[in-house]
Design an enzyme around this catalytic site. Structure first.
Site, PDB file in Angstrom:
ATOM      1  CD  GLU C  82      31.972  55.174  80.078  1.00 25.86           C
ATOM      2  OE1 GLU C  82      32.264  53.956  80.204  1.00 25.86           O
ATOM      3  OE2 GLU C  82      32.836  56.058  80.019  1.00 25.86           O
ATOM      4  CG  HIS C 151      35.988  60.834  70.526  1.00 27.22           C
ATOM      5  ND1 HIS C 151      36.007  59.470  70.653  1.00 27.22           N
ATOM      6  CD2 HIS C 151      36.581  61.324  71.646  1.00 27.22           C
ATOM      7  CE1 HIS C 151      36.608  59.155  71.792  1.00 27.22           C
ATOM      8  NE2 HIS C 151      36.959  60.250  72.404  1.00 27.22           N
TER       9      HIS C 151
HETATM   10  C1  LIG Z   1      34.251  54.671  77.123  1.00 28.83           C
HETATM   11  C2  LIG Z   1      34.912  55.990  77.144  1.00 28.83           C
HETATM   12  N1  LIG Z   1      34.723  56.833  78.192  1.00 28.83           N
HETATM   13  C3  LIG Z   1      35.333  58.038  78.230  1.00 28.83           C
HETATM   14  C4  LIG Z   1      36.153  58.438  77.215  1.00 28.83           C
HETATM   15  C5  LIG Z   1      36.850  59.810  77.242  1.00 28.83           C
HETATM   16  N2  LIG Z   1      38.287  59.575  77.438  1.00 28.83           N
HETATM   17  C6  LIG Z   1      39.150  59.523  76.414  1.00 28.83           C
HETATM   18  S1  LIG Z   1      40.700  59.094  76.923  1.00 28.83           S
HETATM   19  C7  LIG Z   1      40.218  59.014  78.529  1.00 28.83           C
HETATM   20  C8  LIG Z   1      41.199  58.689  79.607  1.00 28.83           C
HETATM   21  C9  LIG Z   1      41.679  57.284  79.471  1.00 28.83           C
HETATM   22  O1  LIG Z   1      42.556  57.047  80.524  1.00 28.83           O
HETATM   23  P1  LIG Z   1      43.509  55.784  80.454  1.00 28.83           P
HETATM   24  O2  LIG Z   1      42.697  54.578  80.107  1.00 28.83           O
HETATM   25  O3  LIG Z   1      44.271  55.721  81.733  1.00 28.83           O
HETATM   26  O4  LIG Z   1      44.480  56.036  79.224  1.00 28.83           O
HETATM   27  P2  LIG Z   1      45.532  57.229  79.115  1.00 28.83           P
HETATM   28  O5  LIG Z   1      44.834  58.371  78.459  1.00 28.83           O
HETATM   29  O6  LIG Z   1      46.002  57.554  80.491  1.00 28.83           O
HETATM   30  O7  LIG Z   1      46.631  56.687  78.256  1.00 28.83           O
HETATM   31  C10 LIG Z   1      38.863  59.302  78.658  1.00 28.83           C
HETATM   32  C11 LIG Z   1      38.115  59.318  79.938  1.00 28.83           C
HETATM   33  C12 LIG Z   1      36.326  57.555  76.128  1.00 28.83           C
HETATM   34  N3  LIG Z   1      37.092  57.893  75.090  1.00 28.83           N
HETATM   35  N4  LIG Z   1      35.719  56.348  76.129  1.00 28.83           N
END
Ligand SMILES: Cc1ncc(C[n+]2csc(CCOP(=O)(O)OP(=O)(O)O)c2C)c(N)n1
Ligand SMILES: Cc1ncc(C[n+]2csc(CCOP(=O)(O)OP(=O)(O)O)c2C)c(N)n1
Ligand SMILES: [Mg+2]
Ligand SMILES: [Mg+2]
Lengths: 325, 351, 351, 325
Positions: C82, C151
């Site tokens: 971000e 959130h």
């Molecule tokens: C800093 C931040 N950016 C965006 C989000 C929105 N978001 C929630 S889960 C996620 C995906 C995370 O991917 P990963 O780290 O690979 O974990 P996974 O869900 O695959 O277990 C996103 C983009 C967030 N929660 N926090």
């Protein structure tokens, strides 16, 4: 060195000397207490800005840091405007709003400088993205220190630039200190340039006190960028002679060791190149002296211009915050 | 816990103090240093983290040589990675330590807003009180010599908006020691905000450890015509103004220093306003959406019938900090502005 | 610049509109999508960046399939970085582009505070107006289904405190289109804040491009007894309340939607308060140090003699958002709270 | 596998199965609309949490993410408390304040989970720092995804941990997607584990669907950490079966391809290990069935406990914001 045209060599020399003499002027006059701005001097690192910027076009973008003077001048920023800015005058390149850490000259691609370590790195990637989207073939460059390489945003920027193969050159000036903190107190390694490999981009380590080496490495990087072959990370190893901020040396304060400084002063980028130019017969002593005189004249003119320029009016305090429609 | 008794004593101790007039005089700077020194001395879980805390500058002298006493493992220099090391400090706090995180400039806190606001401030609540984050985040507001837009911000307004954070902003050497010790002792994250222009101010500061209850304001000067609520460096400015107003215009101002911005000591302000019927708030942050607005809105609501005049504010103008000396000069309010405004507010009632 | 004429027309256009009653009806969601579509269509420098902008969800439908029309170079998915990509968007803006940065949840903005506050907000000022940052940062406030503390935050209070930022928070489909186009056209960084619970609301939305001047509020409902200043999703809540108050209690509320929080349309509020003598502010952020406090402090100051009662606020309680449904239910204020408070404020004057 | 004691193998199997059956229960009941919390299911990734946590002691620290159930259960978190938390009940592990993304069980070292991607990584480093300062020999672990590796704070955390040689294990669960965004859209490479080399720490890539491989790699990493030899980065390659959030599969929505999912379902960590256990004669079918029955009983009990527990009282809304002295 031989493969570099003579006029380029002279240009490189002038770029370095202009920075050196400009900042030595700051050292002379700072005690007058009229230049009320925190100056982070570049003396000792001139070869980096000169070697890189000599490969850039007027319309290319440069984003600088708190240690901004060298980058600004090497990219062709107006010297009068810079001096006036240091004096906080209305005629300053930032109209007196910025001071030493916030200099700009959009006409020649000096897009600004930030006092937030690492903050300019993503900005340069953004300018490169714009250039790519606009099909403009402009190259963006960010200069930053070893300390900036501690910041997460450094990695976020490299990752994005590599992912999108953007025309940007990351120039890390490793002077081994962030304020008074040695690299070894902040990083478990001494190979910043190797991070490039992780992002599948070229990463090179260069003697940052050898303007020709910097020039050649930058030429390669800039060509890659301009021809759509993506970003490059350059780690230029160099040293600042003065304290982190202000015109004095910081040895007595116990910030760094005398021996360490001596070692680097011996490798002074300006003198060293001067010797080579003389030895190679590119320039004669007389010519060198003339160049020095010319530059000193320019610096003095800028000094007078800055010092004699009017202060901003108080009503300007609330101007340029934003534009209301 | 070596802290519980100290805290318990807080309220009473402050009054039973050997009359704030006697005792040794110490600077604000030294009081900060002493508080940290004593805290680390009695509690091995206390440690200091920050960029340059162990260098020859020692954060404007506030951590100077503490590394020699406690070692660089407890007075720890850091990589320039603000969001990361703030999270690291929070993690250490979750695991039972009491970190003191130091930022030479408040502006840098903007890089760690995620860890401060999304994590530290919410960790206790999100887990139903089963976890706590006893961290003290010291940050320093600068001013002058062309520090400009990114090296001089007073961002206490931002943090005062966040539930879960305590915001402390002391204006005297006596307060800074007691409140820093209280912050370190506190179970929750505390934003501890200092002003560099206060560093050389001296006050009577007891040598022993003492705490001042977080959330208690202080009447700095008694008066009947006007209440001036002053924050941080505006307190000395208000004192200067009040002296001149009394001597030259016979206007007696009561000055209140809230000391803590969150939780706010509303009682002490309401009590004073009931008496004076007028409130001027002198803050060191931007006007729009700042702490002054927050306090003004509460008092205007709760003291609606006590107020004989609109609440006025003296704050920073709504602009980034300019670099040029002349603009800087115009940017920062001071005693003169307070005097002018107080007189305007009292117009009509000549004395 | 294809934008100048659009902007020039703003003010007049809004009134000369073919009577807001006629014309096609479109949802808030679709209005956002259409505004971006039209902007990208007329100006190649406009592009969208955001995590998931090109995925099957399409940011709750607001960017859905735009990638098909304009390609993934102009509707760009991003790494989760971000602060970095905000700086990248700002850099692109400095170099002549007009990025629209999208965050599915406002909470994530806390990771990019440095680039937003230290850079975007100050870039024009620090360089004496020689650089501008025409960037629009869309962020969405969520609510419900246990989104919990990280959130669901409404952080508009933080950004409203920062000089150099414009803060827009539309409540209707008509406004969201006109204000989004105005934000994209704007030379400065605009924080554009949407509420997901408004996405399905329909309104009459002209098909053609139009802008609404940033900084102009709107009288949503006329009334004489009480002014309700409502923000974002509190506008529909206020309308529900006003209807009931009129029908069941004969209380006629005037409802004002500022639409822009910074710059704030003070005139429209002062005018209404002069008429009603009472102000209730219904905000969607935390009470302490929030936008409601900011507005209350200004009005209390400038309308001191027009107010017959203290200004009251309905805001989120000073706590992080709880996860449990029953607590969530208690956390969010609504029409019922407005009704209760309005009646209390008017007590005594029975009708 | 042979060198792992039988009871450990059975333990690993139980850890995985408990997670699997617990989450399958969520899938069953979610449509009742009483579980009002965004569930990010771990089904398909169980081998990672199990293989790592089987090497941890009760007092070791785990910091989790939005996808928290597996880590919580594998570390020994109370199942009833978790289920009750998903139902937002007063008896939940977070007293109903957190929901699925914010679970905690301090008694067994589950320090909490964050919904901010990457946010838990520095927290784990901080816990490791505390352990080192307290001379406690506790190990800290953070689980996070490939998406979290995009974040600058990931690098800031690795750099610090390596610099101070802290007892932390970084477990990156690379399931190739962040929400619906494939790794290749966010990173120019597919070698997350290699970043460790840059920081001079061990980095290993492991088949995240093979619990034994994960167990062995984690054993090595945990031993290093506990004996003061610093951090390790593990990249465990695995796959989530369900959509990013919620109980349904996301294939029909067009988020991912059916073939891709099939490929991974074939490599189901639970079934795969089950076969090995049977083949190796570690367990007989009858024993497996008994284990399953026991776990299902436990899950059902937790379900009843959670669903029947009282909701928090409204007055609790303002409790635990902070403690005023
Ligand atoms: C800093 C931040 N950016 C965006 C989000 C929105 N978001 C929630 S889960 C996620 C995906 C995370 O991917 P990963 O780290 O690979 O974990 P996974 O869900 O695959 O277990 C996103 C983009 C967030 N929660 N926090
Ligand atoms: C984000 C941030 N953190 C800390 C500072 C304080 N600071 C100013 S310059 C500096 C050192 C920067 O070191 P480096 O990046 O190596 O650049 P150099 O000064 O050596 O040229 C620091 C820590 C800052 N300006 N910004
Ligand atoms: Mg350096
Ligand atoms: Mg993933």
């Amino acid at each position: 060195m031989t493969d570099i045209p003579k006029k380029t060599l002279i240009h490189l020399y002038k770029l370095m000397l202009r920075i050196r003499r400009f900042e030595e002027k700051i050292v002379d006059v700072y005690c007058d207490q009229d230049m009320k701005t925190p100056v982070h001097l570049y003396i000792g690192q001139e070869a980096v800005a000169a070697g890189v910027c000599a490969n850039l076009r007027r319309e290319d973008y440069v984003f600088s840091t708190h240690r901004s003077h060298g980058h600004y001048l090497a990219k062709g920023g107006d010297m009068r405007g810079l001096m006036a800015e240091l004096y906080g005058r209305k005629t300053g390149c930032s109209r007196g709003k910025g001071g030493s850490m916030h200099v700009v000259d959009p006409e020649v691609g000096v897009c600004g400088s930030t006092a937030i370590v690492g903050g300019n790195i993503p900005l340069s990637v953004g300018a490169a993205l714009a250039s790519a989207m606009q099909k403009k073939k402009r190259v963006a460059v960010s200069f930053f220190g070893d300390g900036a390489a501690d910041e997460g945003v450094f990695h976020e920027s490299l990752n994005f630039a590599a992912l999108k193969k953007l025309p940007v050159v990351f120039v890390c000036e490793n002077n081994f200190y962030a304020t008074n903190s040695h690299q070894s107190k902040r990083q478990p390694h001494d190979h910043i340039y190797k991070i490039a490999k992780f992002y599948l981009m070229p990463g090179v380590r260069v003697d940052g006190n050898d303007v020709v080496k910097v020039f050649n490495a930058a030429q390669e990087a800039v060509k890659k960028a301009r021809t759509g072959r993506g970003p490059t990370l350059m780690e230029c190893r160099t040293f600042r002679w003065k304290g982190h901020v202000g015109p004095e040396c910081d040895i007595k304060l116990g910030c760094r060791k005398q021996e360490e400084l001596n070692k680097w002063v011996k490798k002074c980028p300006v003198r060293r190149f001067e010797r080579e130019l003389l030895k190679g017969g590119t320039l004669k002593k007389a010519q060198l002296d003339r160049i020095t005189r010319e530059i000193d004249g320019e610096v003095h003119d800028a000094y007078l211009f800055g010092r004699r320029s009017p202060h901003p009016g108080v009503k300007e305090l609330l101007e340029d915050v934003w534009k209301l429609n | 816990m070596p802290w519980t008794k100290l805290q318990a004593d807080a309220a009473h101790r402050e009054h039973s103090l050997p009359g704030r007039r006697r005792g040794r005089r110490v600077t604000y700077r030294e009081a900060i240093r002493e508080a940290q020194d004593q805290a680390m001395n009695i509690d091995p879980s206390v440690f200091i983290m920050g960029e340059g805390v162990d260098d020859p500058g020692g954060i404007f002298g506030t951590t100077l040589n503490l590394d020699k006493t406690y070692g660089r493992d407890r007075v720890m220099d850091l990589p320039l990675a603000e969001n990361g090391f703030t999270g690291i400090a929070i993690g250490a706090a979750i695991a039972g330590m009491k970190p003191i995180l130091v930022h030479m400039r408040m502006d840098f806190l903007l890089l760690s807003m995620d860890q401060i606001v999304n994590h530290a401030a919410k960790w206790r609540y999100m887990f139903g009180g089963r976890q706590t984050v006893p961290i003290t985040i010291r940050s320093i507001i600068g001013r002058g010599w062309g520090s400009a837009a990114q090296h001089s911000q007073s961002l206490h307004g931002l943090f005062t908006h966040i539930p879960g954070l305590k915001v402390v902003m002391p204006s005297s050497a006596y307060d800074v020691k007691g409140l820093l010790l209280a912050s370190i002792a506190d179970e929750d994250p505390v934003m501890f905000i200092e002003h560099r222009w206060l560093y050389d101010q001296e006050d009577h500061v007891p040598e022993n450890m003492y705490t001042i209850a977080i959330g208690k304001g202080r009447v700095v000067r008694k008066g009947t015509d006007m209440t001036i609520l002053a924050i941080s460096h505006m307190v000395p400015e208000a004192l200067r103004a009040a002296k001149i107003l009394e001597e030259e215009h016979g206007i007696r101002c009561e000055i209140i220093d809230p000391r803590t911005l969150r939780p706010l000591d509303e009682k002490i302000i309401l009590k004073s306003v009931k008496k004076t019927g007028r409130l001027l708030i002198a803050d060191y942050g931007w006007n729009t959406g700042g702490v002054a607005a927050q306090i003004a809105s509460i008092i205007a609501e709760k003291a609606f019938n006590d107020l004989n005049a609109p609440i006025r504010r003296i704050c920073l103008p709504d602009a980034p900090t300019p670099g040029a000396p002349v603009l800087e000069e115009a940017f920062y309010p001071g005693a003169e502005d307070i005097i002018r405004l107080v007189r305007r507010m009292l117009k009509g009632q000549d004395r």
